[in-house]
Scaffold this motif. Structure first.
Motif, mmCIF file in Angstrom:
data_model
loop_
_atom_site.group_PDB
_atom_site.id
_atom_site.type_symbol
_atom_site.label_atom_id
_atom_site.label_comp_id
_atom_site.label_asym_id
_atom_site.label_seq_id
_atom_site.Cartn_x
_atom_site.Cartn_y
_atom_site.Cartn_z
ATOM 1 N N ARG A 1 3.665 -22.047 8.586
ATOM 2 C CA ARG A 1 3.313 -23.171 8.261
ATOM 3 C C ARG A 1 2.202 -23.768 9.264
ATOM 4 O O ARG A 1 1.082 -24.361 9.023
ATOM 5 N N ALA A 2 2.352 -23.222 10.755
ATOM 6 C CA ALA A 2 1.466 -23.821 11.637
ATOM 7 C C ALA A 2 0.422 -23.101 11.350
ATOM 8 O O ALA A 2 -0.815 -23.540 11.460
ATOM 9 N N LYS A 3 0.322 -21.852 11.059
ATOM 10 C CA LYS A 3 -0.818 -21.052 11.177
ATOM 11 C C LYS A 3 -1.823 -21.389 9.692
ATOM 12 O O LYS A 3 -2.996 -21.733 9.701
ATOM 13 N N ALA A 4 -0.981 -21.741 8.679
ATOM 14 C CA ALA A 4 -1.570 -22.235 7.451
ATOM 15 C C ALA A 4 -2.425 -23.648 7.746
ATOM 16 O O ALA A 4 -3.427 -23.790 7.150
ATOM 17 N N ALA A 5 -1.791 -24.412 8.670
ATOM 18 C CA ALA A 5 -2.633 -25.732 9.130
ATOM 19 C C ALA A 5 -3.499 -25.466 9.856
ATOM 20 O O ALA A 5 -4.222 -26.642 10.632
ATOM 21 N N GLY A 6 -4.020 -24.612 10.333
ATOM 22 C CA GLY A 6 -5.057 -24.243 11.298
ATOM 23 C C GLY A 6 -4.389 -24.201 12.773
ATOM 24 O O GLY A 6 -5.484 -24.306 13.696
ATOM 25 N N ILE A 7 -3.401 -24.336 13.066
ATOM 26 C CA ILE A 7 -2.794 -24.409 14.436
ATOM 27 C C ILE A 7 -2.820 -22.587 15.196
ATOM 28 O O ILE A 7 -2.193 -21.778 14.165
ATOM 29 N N LEU B 1 3.952 -30.885 13.367
ATOM 30 C CA LEU B 1 4.889 -29.795 12.779
ATOM 31 C C LEU B 1 6.055 -30.645 12.303
ATOM 32 O O LEU B 1 6.706 -30.048 11.252
ATOM 33 N N GLN B 2 6.474 -31.564 12.786
ATOM 34 C CA GLN B 2 7.472 -32.514 11.958
ATOM 35 C C GLN B 2 7.348 -32.817 10.696
ATOM 36 O O GLN B 2 8.083 -32.842 9.525
ATOM 37 N N GLN B 3 5.804 -33.390 10.572
ATOM 38 C CA GLN B 3 5.385 -33.644 9.135
ATOM 39 C C GLN B 3 5.260 -32.490 8.147
ATOM 40 O O GLN B 3 5.520 -32.571 7.099
ATOM 41 N N LEU B 4 4.976 -31.291 8.857
ATOM 42 C CA LEU B 4 4.697 -30.131 8.062
ATOM 43 C C LEU B 4 5.923 -29.768 7.571
ATOM 44 O O LEU B 4 5.819 -28.989 6.274
#
Length: 271
Positions: free
Chosen positions: A208-214, A261-264
């Motif tokens: 999810r982090a990678k998908a969010a551009g992190i 990340l908590q929100q993701l």
């Protein structure tokens, strides 16, 4: 709720079971809400990988069917799925024929302080060092003695978790969680090639982090790098993410990437 063994209500297992005798088996700890399992596919994929690596024959379709039925009866709580190689003769030799045992147990959802999630936790510096064993690394196998001994090192409720290092002093994971750090806007988590448990929430966060551009990376992390990090947090599939506010003499504030990340993963965590 009563446990199931091989799809039937039961409360006892054969004393000759290799899971009891040798820790010859695997387990998954699954969060259940309204009869549905969070991260179900990740749990089953890790279990299947464990079966392949330990050469435990398992009918995954049957196990899935039993699990889904059991979860409907659990409703809300935690389901522990245990898979053992089954009963065998005395000695370490793997039986030529074995009947794996499928055990399902339900317990209430743990009630941790909301402050852990909101304000962060203090990590205990465990003295126990995890042993290197690449053939078992990443798996959630039944031998958890290292974690038992590490958890016995502290009783002070000021510490919610304990940090575990390998024999060379590199950061690996925590007693019942995985650990992440943030350095210069990059999300990092330790590589688990030789020891540690590859958590399902860890895998979900990386995706999810990678998908969010992190920017994300899985690599060796030294204790010095952790102490010099901008943000630190732990995670597992039951509680989601706990920011880390302190370890030994080091302290941190809850950072923006941790909050993002908590929100993701808000859909996976009860508020």
């Amino acid at each position: 709720m009563r446990a199931w063994i091989n799809g039937q209500p039961a409360s006892a297992i054969n004393v000759a079971d290799r899971g009891l005798a040798y820790g010859d088996g695997l387990f998954e700890t699954i969060k259940v809400r309204a009869g549905r399992a969070a991260l179900l596919e990740r749990h089953l994929a890790r279990l299947q990988e464990g079966c392949q690596r330990l050469a435990i024959p398992c009918d995954m379709a049957l196990l899935r069917q039993e699990l889904l039925l059991y979860l409907q009866q659990v409703g809300d709580g935690v389901c522990k799925l245990i898979l053992t190689r089954g009963a065998g003769q005395r000695g370490y030799t793997i039986p030529e024929f074995c009947e794996p045992q499928r055990v399902l147990q339900a317990t209430p959802t743990p009630q941790w302080p909301i402050a852990h999630r909101q304000h962060g936790i203090q990590l205990f510096p465990c003295q126990l060092r995890l042993s290197a064993q690449p053939r078992l690394a990443g798996l959630k196998h039944l031998n958890r003695l290292e974690q038992v001994l590490a958890r016995a090192e502290w009783s002070d409720p000021a510490y919610a978790e304990g940090l575990l290092l390998d024999q060379q002093g590199h950061v690996l994971d925590c007693v019942f969680s995985n650990v992440f750090i943030v350095r210069e806007q990059q999300l990092l988590t330790p590589a688990l090639h030789n020891a540690g448990v590859a958590g399902v929430m860890r895998a979900e966060l990386l995706q999810r982090a990678k998908a969010a551009g992190i920017s994300v990376a899985v690599k060796e992390i030294s204790l010095t790098q952790l102490q010099q990090a901008d943000e630190v947090f732990t995670c597992n599939s039951l509680y989601g993410i706990w920011p880390v506010r302190g370890y030994a003499e080091q302290s941190w504030s809850v950072g923006p990437i941790t909050r993002k990340l908590q929100q993701l993963i808000i859909d996976l965590v009860d508020e």
